[in-house]
Design an enzyme around this catalytic site. Sequence first.
Site, mmCIF file in Angstrom:
data_model
loop_
_atom_site.group_PDB
_atom_site.id
_atom_site.type_symbol
_atom_site.label_atom_id
_atom_site.label_comp_id
_atom_site.label_asym_id
_atom_site.label_seq_id
_atom_site.Cartn_x
_atom_site.Cartn_y
_atom_site.Cartn_z
ATOM 1 C CE LYS A 169 0.647 1.765 4.181
ATOM 2 N NZ LYS A 169 0.790 3.051 4.710
ATOM 3 C CG HIS A 199 1.835 -3.383 7.845
ATOM 4 N ND1 HIS A 199 1.875 -2.265 7.058
ATOM 5 C CD2 HIS A 199 2.020 -2.953 9.113
ATOM 6 C CE1 HIS A 199 2.076 -1.208 7.808
ATOM 7 N NE2 HIS A 199 2.163 -1.594 9.074
ATOM 8 C CE LYS A 203 0.114 -2.985 13.461
ATOM 9 N NZ LYS A 203 1.481 -3.236 13.892
ATOM 10 C CG ASP A 256 1.051 6.940 5.512
ATOM 11 O OD1 ASP A 256 1.641 6.098 4.822
ATOM 12 O OD2 ASP A 256 1.282 7.117 6.723
ATOM 13 C CG HIS A 261 -3.052 1.219 8.226
ATOM 14 N ND1 HIS A 261 -2.757 0.143 7.432
ATOM 15 C CD2 HIS A 261 -1.906 1.939 8.315
ATOM 16 C CE1 HIS A 261 -1.493 0.228 7.047
ATOM 17 N NE2 HIS A 261 -0.964 1.301 7.566
ATOM 18 C CE LYS A 347 3.887 9.316 8.985
ATOM 19 N NZ LYS A 347 4.288 8.084 9.675
HETATM 20 N N1 LIG Z 1 9.007 1.580 4.775
HETATM 21 C C1 LIG Z 1 7.994 1.128 5.507
HETATM 22 O O1 LIG Z 1 8.089 0.953 6.739
HETATM 23 C C2 LIG Z 1 6.692 0.809 4.832
HETATM 24 C C3 LIG Z 1 5.623 0.351 5.628
HETATM 25 C C4 LIG Z 1 4.424 0.007 5.007
HETATM 26 C C5 LIG Z 1 4.317 0.122 3.629
HETATM 27 N N2 LIG Z 1 5.360 0.580 2.882
HETATM 28 C C6 LIG Z 1 5.193 0.683 1.422
HETATM 29 O O2 LIG Z 1 6.171 -0.125 0.779
HETATM 30 C C7 LIG Z 1 6.583 0.465 -0.464
HETATM 31 C C8 LIG Z 1 8.089 0.631 -0.443
HETATM 32 O O3 LIG Z 1 8.417 1.438 0.674
HETATM 33 P P1 LIG Z 1 9.918 1.869 1.008
HETATM 34 O O4 LIG Z 1 9.845 2.635 2.259
HETATM 35 O O5 LIG Z 1 10.845 0.704 0.917
HETATM 36 O O6 LIG Z 1 10.219 2.853 -0.207
HETATM 37 P P2 LIG Z 1 11.601 3.446 -0.688
HETATM 38 O O7 LIG Z 1 12.707 3.043 0.215
HETATM 39 O O8 LIG Z 1 11.380 4.893 -0.964
HETATM 40 O O9 LIG Z 1 11.741 2.753 -2.128
HETATM 41 C C9 LIG Z 1 12.083 1.390 -2.316
HETATM 42 C C10 LIG Z 1 13.011 1.286 -3.498
HETATM 43 O O10 LIG Z 1 12.306 1.642 -4.674
HETATM 44 C C11 LIG Z 1 13.195 2.267 -5.570
HETATM 45 N N3 LIG Z 1 12.645 3.580 -5.936
HETATM 46 C C12 LIG Z 1 12.486 4.654 -5.145
HETATM 47 N N4 LIG Z 1 11.918 5.667 -5.830
HETATM 48 C C13 LIG Z 1 11.707 5.206 -7.067
HETATM 49 C C14 LIG Z 1 11.151 5.780 -8.229
HETATM 50 N N5 LIG Z 1 10.691 7.024 -8.251
HETATM 51 N N6 LIG Z 1 11.084 5.027 -9.338
HETATM 52 C C15 LIG Z 1 11.534 3.777 -9.321
HETATM 53 N N7 LIG Z 1 12.077 3.185 -8.223
HETATM 54 C C16 LIG Z 1 12.166 3.893 -7.128
HETATM 55 C C17 LIG Z 1 14.513 2.455 -4.875
HETATM 56 O O11 LIG Z 1 15.365 1.417 -5.305
HETATM 57 P P3 LIG Z 1 16.425 1.598 -6.491
HETATM 58 O O12 LIG Z 1 16.643 3.065 -6.722
HETATM 59 O O13 LIG Z 1 17.624 0.887 -5.996
HETATM 60 O O14 LIG Z 1 15.792 0.930 -7.639
HETATM 61 C C18 LIG Z 1 14.180 2.240 -3.427
HETATM 62 O O15 LIG Z 1 15.254 1.686 -2.716
HETATM 63 C C19 LIG Z 1 5.819 1.787 -0.557
HETATM 64 O O16 LIG Z 1 4.664 1.579 -1.323
HETATM 65 C C20 LIG Z 1 5.426 2.088 0.884
HETATM 66 O O17 LIG Z 1 4.259 2.853 0.978
HETATM 67 C C21 LIG Z 1 6.542 0.914 3.449
#
Ligand SMILES: NC(=O)c1ccc[n+]([C@@H]2O[C@H](COP(=O)([O-])OP(=O)(O)OC[C@H]3O[C@@H](n4cnc5c(N)ncnc54)[C@H](OP(=O)(O)O)[C@@H]3O)[C@@H](O)[C@H]2O)c1
Length: 466
Positions: A169, A199, A203, A256, A261, A347
């Site tokens: 999401k 996620h 829970k 978000d 959620h 937040k």
């Molecule tokens: N982080 C959390 O705790 C969390 C929790 C719940 C849900 N989510 C969801 O999970 C997903 C990923 O979250 P994240 O926090 O891991 O995101 P992130 O770190 O911003 O992005 C994951 C990876 O995607 C690639 N990326 C980033 N921006 C991009 C762009 N504009 N175009 C193409 N690739 C791009 C990058 O890898 P490369 O540049 O190496 O390709 C980056 O390492 C999102 O949808 C977020 O809403 C995250």
Amino acid sequence: MFPAIRMNTNESHSHKTSTPCVMVIFGASGHLARRKLIPALYALERRGLLEEHFSIVGFARTPNVTARFRKEMADAVSEASSSGRLDAALWQRFSSRLHYVTGEYDQVESCRRLHEFLAGADCGCARGRILYYMALPPRAVEPTLRTLYDSRCIPWHKGASAPRLMIEKPFGWDAASACRLNRLLARMLPESQIYRIDHYLAKDTVRNLLVLRFANAIFEPLWNCAHVDSVQLTAAEDVGVEGRGAYYDEAGVVRDYVQNHVLQVLALAAMERPESADAQALSDRKLEFFESIAPVRRGDFVFGQYRGYTREPHVAARSRTPTFLALRLRVNNRRWKGVPFYVRAGKRLPRKVTEITIQFKTAPTCVFDGRALCGHAPNALSIRIQPAEGMRLSFSTKAPGLDDELRRANLDFRYSQLGAELPEAYEKVLLDGIRGHPGLFWQADELSRATGFGLECTRFWTGCEI
Ligand SMILES: NC(=O)c1ccc[n+]([C@@H]2O[C@H](COP(=O)([O-])OP(=O)(O)OC[C@H]3O[C@@H](n4cnc5c(N)ncnc54)[C@H](OP(=O)(O)O)[C@@H]3O)[C@@H](O)[C@H]2O)c1
């Protein structure tokens, strides 16, 4: 009084190990993979729930090689563990499952290279089911899926080894993109193989809402407008955007948190009783609840933004994205007629807590003299989703002493009293994805309704005083 609900989706399989497969994590260089996915997969290894032939292939644009990826993930797992240490033998076994392929999400050539690797001996899982996990920002998901589709690399067969897809999401970034994504997915895979993740639904405390309501006889008869004064959901985080400013500034609190959620927790707390706990029965009931939410009005909202938000990295200096929302909802159905649902989410609030409270009406008659004693403290049932997971029932009791005075008292239950640690939600998400249990994921029609609701809410935030 109620026939039992079959909790069949997961519990009956709970002692089986997972289906052999390879999991490809798109976006493996990111925050989610490092903070949640790899630590959760490691925890499944520790529980002995990963098959011998199960590989994890990280894919991302950031140049990396398998050896370094393993080292980085060792650090990530240590950071995530309470002891800060790794079990050497366990890590040895787990890390041998990890691989990394560098590539572009929107290039067919990269996609082919990835699939050559999956089919090769190094991957160690050539004939297993492929599970694709989109751990990517929302705008990167669609081009990645299109490339997968166009490259014809995916083994589009049905049956035991049909591919499966898990998507994080938020699903798309607005109603149009969510619709487009659903249409693309419908061409790519049967709905049963698509897991749209929330996620929160994994829970234990959220899943327990179903158990509380339908495995106990005492709550359900009171769970309606005759006895309930209001339903209140608080979802407060004490942290800010934590380095995810670019994503958050586009999503805001509505996309978000609220349209996913919050709606899911409210649905589980307030929907009608499903026939069983299988995916379709749950989804039908949740959808029915979403559809009975009355259109929101301007006076139903208060939006806010925490001080310092616009100085967060990657947040626009003049951003008006709300990080806080208070919302009143009305539910147009027989059960909840006239009962307001109050939501507060945001937040950087004073403390981290997610809790749903069923506030009951005051006792209809009173046998005591004096107004102060009657309606003194209506009952409330608070279900704490996180942290200090548990439940509290508040009630009136006679204060000790010779006078007739009432006091408020609580019956408290803490999950920790049951002696076992609650698993991380991502362990459940991943295990369900690996085993093919779709009960705790969003279905397409639920998602369209929730996206529509999010859109309604965001319309009010544009031009609203923050
Ligand atoms: N982080 C959390 O705790 C969390 C929790 C719940 C849900 N989510 C969801 O999970 C997903 C990923 O979250 P994240 O926090 O891991 O995101 P992130 O770190 O911003 O992005 C994951 C990876 O995607 C690639 N990326 C980033 N921006 C991009 C762009 N504009 N175009 C193409 N690739 C791009 C990058 O890898 P490369 O540049 O190496 O390709 C980056 O390492 C999102 O949808 C977020 O809403 C995250």
